[in-house]
Design a protein around this motif. Structure first.
Motif, short mmCIF file in Angstrom:
data_model
loop_
_atom_site.label_atom_id
_atom_site.label_comp_id
_atom_site.label_asym_id
_atom_site.label_seq_id
_atom_site.Cartn_x
_atom_site.Cartn_y
_atom_site.Cartn_z
N ASP A 117 1.15 -1.15 -0.05
CA ASP A 117 -0.21 -0.63 0.28
C ASP A 117 0.80 1.10 0.15
OD1 ASP A 117 -2.43 -1.45 -0.22
OD2 ASP A 117 -2.36 -1.10 1.93
N LEU A 118 2.27 1.31 1.16
CA LEU A 118 2.87 2.25 0.73
C LEU A 118 3.91 2.30 -0.42
CD1 LEU A 118 4.01 1.28 4.43
CD2 LEU A 118 2.74 3.96 3.24
N ILE A 119 4.07 1.48 -1.58
CA ILE A 119 4.78 1.69 -2.21
C ILE A 119 4.10 2.19 -3.63
CG2 ILE A 119 4.51 -0.29 -4.13
CD1 ILE A 119 7.05 -1.81 -2.01
N VAL A 120 2.61 1.31 -4.01
CA VAL A 120 1.52 2.32 -4.46
C VAL A 120 1.27 4.40 -4.37
CG1 VAL A 120 -0.73 2.89 -5.24
CG2 VAL A 120 0.13 -0.17 -4.60
N ALA A 121 1.73 4.58 -3.13
CA ALA A 121 1.22 6.19 -3.07
C ALA A 121 2.58 6.33 -3.09
CB ALA A 121 1.15 5.82 -1.28
N ARG A 122 3.13 5.96 -2.72
CA ARG A 122 5.14 5.87 -2.98
C ARG A 122 5.19 6.83 -4.87
NH1 ARG A 122 9.00 7.36 -0.09
NH2 ARG A 122 7.82 7.62 0.04
N ILE A 123 5.08 5.62 -5.68
CA ILE A 123 4.73 5.21 -6.91
C ILE A 123 4.04 6.56 -7.09
CG2 ILE A 123 3.24 3.61 -9.24
CD1 ILE A 123 4.71 1.23 -7.56
N ARG A 124 2.85 6.94 -7.10
CA ARG A 124 2.11 8.52 -7.31
C ARG A 124 3.20 9.43 -6.74
NH1 ARG A 124 -2.66 5.52 -5.03
NH2 ARG A 124 -2.08 6.43 -3.23
#
Ligand code: 8LH
Length: 473
Positions: free
Chosen positions: A37-44
């Motif tokens: 979940d944190l990676i998805v936010a960081r990808i954004r």
């Protein structure tokens, strides 16, 4: 969360508790779903940043109709078009020297590096001061995980010009508070001098390619030195397969009496140690909070399930000068998600990276990797340490021949011992590869050794085909 920000701004004075096996315990051991979940936010964040700063990514994503804010899951991210090496070269040809994917002003560039390839247009890396610090922090963290500690001596035995590998190891060692020794490699007589310096400095860590570690051991013995006398604790390798191939890894561990850790992806992806084993975990962990790695079907660029094989696609989560977002490697590996002995909750490449898909060849319908041949040979007593793989087309089918050195002991035991070894090599290659290889045993030291990455395949097929075409065949 332990310094997980974008853009990153690591505290240069931070060190973990000396008794902790982890540099950042929470980041390394968290629930993988929470990490995703944190990676998805960081990808954004990274995509929005790259879009704002680079015409390259603007063009690419506008054409695909993709916006950073649309990425809500890791599956959404699979819609983002991949970046190829060829595109980077084209971007640099049109927008020299760093390409229009440079996301910082040129005045922020702190280091220039470049690809080590000898053919075609090389790729230039423009690395900002911020990224240089980020790379150093990431590598220090991963080297801590290998068991290296402040005060240890780290000996970098790899070429220090156009090879990012050496620089990453060097700055990681510096940030870790080690005594960093940028020894290098590649100059005439340097391997013998390395033996002298290793005997004097007794480093805890040695960085090189696996091929060069084997070469170094040969030269040490020629000089009358047992490589165990160097007192090395950890050999960390990158650049080519070997560190996760059991026969090669065990042989090197045995020769040096040291632990081997496999690491490394690509120069474009530096911090390239983001795929790295640890003191207790073999193969390569994917340190997903630094560079997010997908192992994907090379035809669709979508992730394959754990347990299956595919090509790694890499996304920087912490780089700001030339961030790579879904850069496709063209390598092959397989990944698993299991409990790791070191407690880190990352996916793992249990057999490391097998090699480039382009290096794979087909012999009578079987896929063969050069690294699989090295694995067989290194596992056989009597093998002399080098070989060549020759692919040719005698008739309508491709043929495989392997020229392998026998060692001095086998030579001393006479022609029958050499013949018996050749038969063993042939039987073992045919068992493991599923195809017959013609094996020719050759004298010890027939082939030159490498200071860098081994190049062992001789592909005669094009020659054969061009001769055939000339004949009108
Ligand atoms: C590997 C491995 C490995 C790289 N096992 N194959 O590793 C240091 C980085 C800087 C490096 O080697 O980058 P470079 O020169 O761009 O080469 C990348 C290729 O090298 C990569 O695509 C792989 O084919 C190979 N490679 N590390 C197996 N540990």
């Amino acid at each position: 969360m332990e310094e997980w920000n974008f853009p990153p701004n690591y505290n240069k004075d931070y060190f973990p508790d000396p008794n902790s096996p982890y540099w950042f315990r929470a980041r390394e051991t968290m629930d993988p779903e929470k990490r995703d979940d944190l990676i998805v936010a960081r990808i954004r964040d990274v995509m929005a940043y790259a879009y704002d700063h680079s015409p390259f990514y603007q063009r690419k994503w506008d054409e695909a109709g993709i916006k950073a804010k649309d990425i809500r899951t890791l599956a959404d991210f699979e819609e983002v078009p991949v970046v190829t090496k060829q595109e980077l070269r084209e971007s640099q040809a049109k927008n020299p020297p760093f390409g229009d994917y440079l996301c910082c002003p040129e005045s922020d560039i702190h280091h220039i590096h470049g690809t080590s390839g000898t053919t075609g247009r090389p790729t230039a890396f423009g690395i900002s001061r911020r990224d240089w610090d980020t790379i150093a922090n990431n590598h220090a963290r991963i080297m801590w995980g290998m068991g290296l500690r402040p005060g240890d001596t780290v000996f970098v035995a790899a070429i220090l010009s156009l090879y990012m590998g050496s620089w990453g190891a060097l700055i990681g060692a510096e940030r870790l508070g080690c005594k960093a020794f940028p020894f290098g490699a590649g100059a005439p007589g340097m391997t013998a001098r390395a033996v002298t310096w290793l005997s004097m400095m007794k480093p805890a860590g040695l960085y090189s390619t696996p091929s060069y570690a084997l070469r170094l051991a040969e030269v040490a013995r020629e000089e009358g030195v047992d490589p165990k006398e160097f007192g090395i604790k950890v050999l960390f390798f990158s650049g080519e397969p070997g560190g996760s191939i059991p026969s090669i890894r065990d042989k090197i561990q045995d020769i040096y009496g040291a632990k081997v850790v496999d690491c490394g992806t690509m120069a474009e992806l530096t911090p390239w140690m983001h795929a790295s084993g640890s003191a207790d975990t073999e193969g390569m962990l994917l340190w997903q909070d630094i560079v997010y790695t997908e192992v994907a079907d090379p035809n669709t660029n979508r992730r394959v399930p754990y347990g299956e094989q595919g090509t790694p696609i890499y996304t920087h989560l912490e780089r700001t000068s030339q961030p790579m977002i879904r850069m496709v490697s063209g390598d092959l590996t397989h990944w698993v998600m299991e409990d790791n002995p070191c407690g880190r909750t990352y996916p793992r490449l249990p057999k490391g990276i097998y090699g480039r898909i382009d290096d794979m060849f087909q012999i009578r319908g079987e896929n063969v990797y050069p690294s699989a041949i090295a694995e067989v040979l290194e596992g056989l007593a009597g093998y002399g340490g080098e070989h060549r793989i020759i692919i040719s087309r005698g008739g309508s089918m491709d043929e495989l021949a392997v020229q392998a050195e026998f060692d001095q002991e086998t030579a001393n035991n006479g022609p029958d011992a050499v013949k018996a070894l050749g038969e063993r090599v042939e039987a073992e290659l045919s068992r493991v590869l599923g195809v017959r290889a013609r094996v020719v045993m050759v004298e010890p030291e027939t082939f030159p050794r490498t200071d860098f990455k081994a190049q062992r395949v001789v592909d005669d097929r094009d020659l054969y085909q061009s001769l055939n075409q000339k004949r009108g065949g």
